[in-house]
Design a protein around this motif. Structure first.
Motif, PDB file in Angstrom:
ATOM      1  N   GLU A 113       0.820  -1.207   0.000  1.00 22.65           N
ATOM      2  CA  GLU A 113       0.000   0.000   0.000  1.00 22.65           C
ATOM      3  C   GLU A 113       0.856   1.260   0.000  1.00 22.65           C
ATOM      4  O   GLU A 113       0.583   2.220  -0.730  1.00 22.65           O
ATOM      5  N   LEU A 114       1.886   1.257   0.830  1.00 19.61           N
ATOM      6  CA  LEU A 114       2.760   2.425   0.905  1.00 19.61           C
ATOM      7  C   LEU A 114       3.567   2.596  -0.378  1.00 19.61           C
ATOM      8  O   LEU A 114       3.795   3.722  -0.840  1.00 19.61           O
ATOM      9  N   THR A 115       4.010   1.498  -0.965  1.00 17.84           N
ATOM     10  CA  THR A 115       4.731   1.563  -2.229  1.00 17.84           C
ATOM     11  C   THR A 115       3.824   2.088  -3.333  1.00 17.84           C
ATOM     12  O   THR A 115       4.238   2.896  -4.170  1.00 17.84           O
ATOM     13  N   PHE A 116       2.582   1.636  -3.338  1.00 13.76           N
ATOM     14  CA  PHE A 116       1.617   2.133  -4.321  1.00 13.76           C
ATOM     15  C   PHE A 116       1.431   3.640  -4.175  1.00 13.76           C
ATOM     16  O   PHE A 116       1.385   4.367  -5.178  1.00 13.76           O
ATOM     17  N   LEU A 117       1.331   4.117  -2.932  1.00 12.69           N
ATOM     18  CA  LEU A 117       1.162   5.554  -2.704  1.00 12.69           C
ATOM     19  C   LEU A 117       2.330   6.328  -3.306  1.00 12.69           C
ATOM     20  O   LEU A 117       2.127   7.339  -3.984  1.00 12.69           O
ATOM     21  N   GLY A 118       3.566   5.873  -3.058  1.00 13.56           N
ATOM     22  CA  GLY A 118       4.723   6.544  -3.634  1.00 13.56           C
ATOM     23  C   GLY A 118       4.706   6.518  -5.152  1.00 13.56           C
ATOM     24  O   GLY A 118       4.968   7.538  -5.816  1.00 13.56           O
ATOM     25  N   ALA A 119       4.384   5.355  -5.736  1.00 12.04           N
ATOM     26  CA  ALA A 119       4.358   5.237  -7.187  1.00 12.04           C
ATOM     27  C   ALA A 119       3.253   6.086  -7.806  1.00 12.04           C
ATOM     28  O   ALA A 119       3.439   6.718  -8.852  1.00 12.04           O
ATOM     29  N   ARG A 120       2.077   6.096  -7.180  1.00 14.14           N
ATOM     30  CA  ARG A 120       0.975   6.895  -7.705  1.00 14.14           C
ATOM     31  C   ARG A 120       1.342   8.370  -7.756  1.00 14.14           C
ATOM     32  O   ARG A 120       1.081   9.069  -8.748  1.00 14.14           O
ATOM     33  N   ARG A 121       1.981   8.860  -6.696  1.00 12.57           N
ATOM     34  CA  ARG A 121       2.352  10.280  -6.671  1.00 12.57           C
ATOM     35  C   ARG A 121       3.401  10.579  -7.751  1.00 12.57           C
ATOM     36  O   ARG A 121       3.391  11.656  -8.351  1.00 12.57           O
ATOM     37  N   TRP A 122       4.303   9.653  -7.972  1.00 10.54           N
ATOM     38  CA  TRP A 122       5.319   9.885  -9.001  1.00 10.54           C
ATOM     39  C   TRP A 122       4.684   9.866 -10.400  1.00 10.54           C
ATOM     40  O   TRP A 122       4.973  10.719 -11.230  1.00 10.54           O
ATOM     41  N   MET A 123       3.832   8.900 -10.647  1.00  7.59           N
ATOM     42  CA  MET A 123       3.257   8.739 -11.984  1.00  7.59           C
ATOM     43  C   MET A 123       2.167   9.757 -12.280  1.00  7.59           C
ATOM     44  O   MET A 123       1.971  10.153 -13.447  1.00  7.59           O
ATOM     45  N   GLY A 124       1.424  10.183 -11.246  1.00  4.08           N
ATOM     46  CA  GLY A 124       0.372  11.169 -11.456  1.00  4.08           C
ATOM     47  C   GLY A 124      -0.931  10.554 -11.930  1.00  4.08           C
ATOM     48  O   GLY A 124      -1.022   9.366 -12.237  1.00  4.08           O
ATOM     49  N   TRP A 125      -1.955  11.381 -11.991  1.00  2.00           N
ATOM     50  CA  TRP A 125      -3.295  10.895 -12.325  1.00  2.00           C
ATOM     51  C   TRP A 125      -3.420  10.475 -13.773  1.00  2.00           C
ATOM     52  O   TRP A 125      -4.302   9.679 -14.120  1.00  2.00           O
ATOM     53  N   ARG A 126      -2.565  10.979 -14.648  1.00  4.26           N
ATOM     54  CA  ARG A 126      -2.688  10.631 -16.065  1.00  4.26           C
ATOM     55  C   ARG A 126      -2.436   9.148 -16.311  1.00  4.26           C
ATOM     56  O   ARG A 126      -2.809   8.616 -17.359  1.00  4.26           O
ATOM     57  N   SER A 127      -1.800   8.488 -15.336  1.00  5.30           N
ATOM     58  CA  SER A 127      -1.519   7.061 -15.510  1.00  5.30           C
ATOM     59  C   SER A 127      -2.778   6.214 -15.389  1.00  5.30           C
ATOM     60  O   SER A 127      -2.781   5.048 -15.791  1.00  5.30           O
ATOM     61  N   GLY A 128      -3.866   6.767 -14.832  1.00  2.22           N
ATOM     62  CA  GLY A 128      -5.121   6.040 -14.754  1.00  2.22           C
ATOM     63  C   GLY A 128      -5.052   4.840 -13.829  1.00  2.22           C
ATOM     64  O   GLY A 128      -4.236   4.799 -12.898  1.00  2.22           O
ATOM     65  N   PRO A 129      -5.897   3.822 -14.058  1.00  2.11           N
ATOM     66  CA  PRO A 129      -5.848   2.608 -13.239  1.00  2.11           C
ATOM     67  C   PRO A 129      -4.449   2.014 -13.265  1.00  2.11           C
ATOM     68  O   PRO A 129      -3.910   1.713 -14.327  1.00  2.11           O
ATOM     69  N   LEU A 130      -3.878   1.824 -12.074  1.00  2.00           N
ATOM     70  CA  LEU A 130      -2.444   1.554 -11.963  1.00  2.00           C
ATOM     71  C   LEU A 130      -2.186   0.212 -11.294  1.00  2.00           C
ATOM     72  O   LEU A 130      -2.754  -0.092 -10.235  1.00  2.00           O
TER      73      LEU A 130
END
Length: 336
Positions: A113-130
């Motif tokens: 969960e914490l790794t996902f949070l870091g990756a989501r912030r790096w990739m941004g919302w444009r990455s969509g379902p991740l």
């Protein structure tokens, strides 16, 4: 304000000191201490006394380094090697008593969960379902989500060091085809349900984090680290499959001469490549983006946004007899 995080992994202890102004953890100093715990601790065995001594020294060094850089006591956690050890509580208490650092362990699902949070912030919302993949020494973490936090997480005992010990006789020699086949069969069996879930969710973007994936990505043609974190680095499933076969045909010493493969990780690089290729193939992910932000950044982000109380709960529970379990980011079993 400066905060720091200490990550006790299967091979190294890593420190990151970051500025937290503006809500973004911007690193100002990093350092690492080599431990190679996975070389000294077999899966299911206790951490030996000499390894505890070296761990205490490394955490103490990280704590003093963080203080020199103006950060308070670090947010310190240990991953699967310590988490799975039957004497983990004794290890955590020894570190706390001798360094003052409240080292804790995190359940694998919370690591995801914490790794996902870091990756989501790096990739941004444009990455969509991740979709997220992370190969550690002792476990493989998989996550999927459409928002800031994941909707689904899983942690499986498919770490590169663990599988090297269980299937590849240490990984120092070239690996016979029958050992590779046995390893793939086991990985496929354990991944079956998780892979089906990821295929069903249909991610738009997939990211891979961890040192294992970074090294494999470099072997598959990704640009080296000297080009900086903002260069896009991607890895194809087909290239990783070819790399797995190439690595298996070499000794560990020969693998260490290849681009991206470090000597300390060369023995486990075959297992890492087999797991990475198998999970990509089973989940239908043709390409992954190699993401530089992972669990350490996720912890810093959570600390910045939610304050110190959540981490205080993590460290309090690490002393309990039951398995340590921090305040969850989210109940991650729902279907969107």
């Amino acid at each position: 304000m400066r905060i720091s995080v200490v990550d006790v992994g299967s091979k190294t202890v890593r420190l990151m000191v970051a500025d937290a102004e503006g809500g973004v953890p911007l690193p100002v100093h990093t350092a690492k201490w080599r431990l190679r715990l996975s070389d000294q601790v077999k899966p299911g065995d206790p951490v030996p006394e000499e390894a505890v001594e070296r761990l205490v020294e490394a955490v103490d060094g990280a704590n003093r380094t963080a203080a020199r850089w103006g950060a308070a006591g670090p947010l310190a956690f240990a991953t699967a090697v310590v988490r799975a050890a039957p004497n983990r509580h004794e290890v955590l208490r020894a570190v706390r008593a001798r360094t003052g650092v409240a080292l804790c362990t995190l359940p694998g699902e919370v690591e995801a969960e914490l790794t996902f949070l870091g990756a989501r912030r790096w990739m941004g919302w444009r990455s969509g379902p991740l979709a997220l993949l992370d190969i550690g020494g002792g476990s493989l973490e998989v996550a999927f989500g459409r928002g800031r936090l994941p909707d689904f997480v899983a942690s499986l005992p498919l770490g590169a060091a663990r599988l090297t010990h269980d299937f590849l006789e240490g990984g120092e020699d070239a690996v016979p085809p029958e050992q590779i086949r046995a390893l793939r069969r086991s990985v496929r069996h354990q991944l079956r349900d998780v892979a089906a879930r990821i295929r069903w969710e249909g991610p738009r973007t997939a990211v891979a984090t961890s040192r294992t994936f970074q090294q494999l990505g470099r072997l598959c043609g990704a640009l080296p680290g000297r080009h900086g974190p903002f260069v896009e680095r991607r890895m194809r499933c087909s290239d990783l499959g070819e790399a797995a076969g190439r690595l298996a045909a070499l000794t560990a010493a020969e693998r260490a001469e290849l681009p991206g493969i470090s000597a300390p990780r060369s023995a486990q690089s075959v297992a890492g490549a087999v797991v990475g290729h198998t999970v990509m193939k089973l989940t239908g992910l043709e390409t992954v983006t190699l993401c530089p932000w992972a669990i350490r950044e996720g912890i810093l982000l959570r600390h910045i946004e939610d304050g110190p109380s959540w981490w205080a709960e993590v460290t309090r529970r690490s002393d309990e007899i039951t398995a340590p379990a921090p305040v969850p980011l989210r109940v991650a079993t729902t279907t969107s």
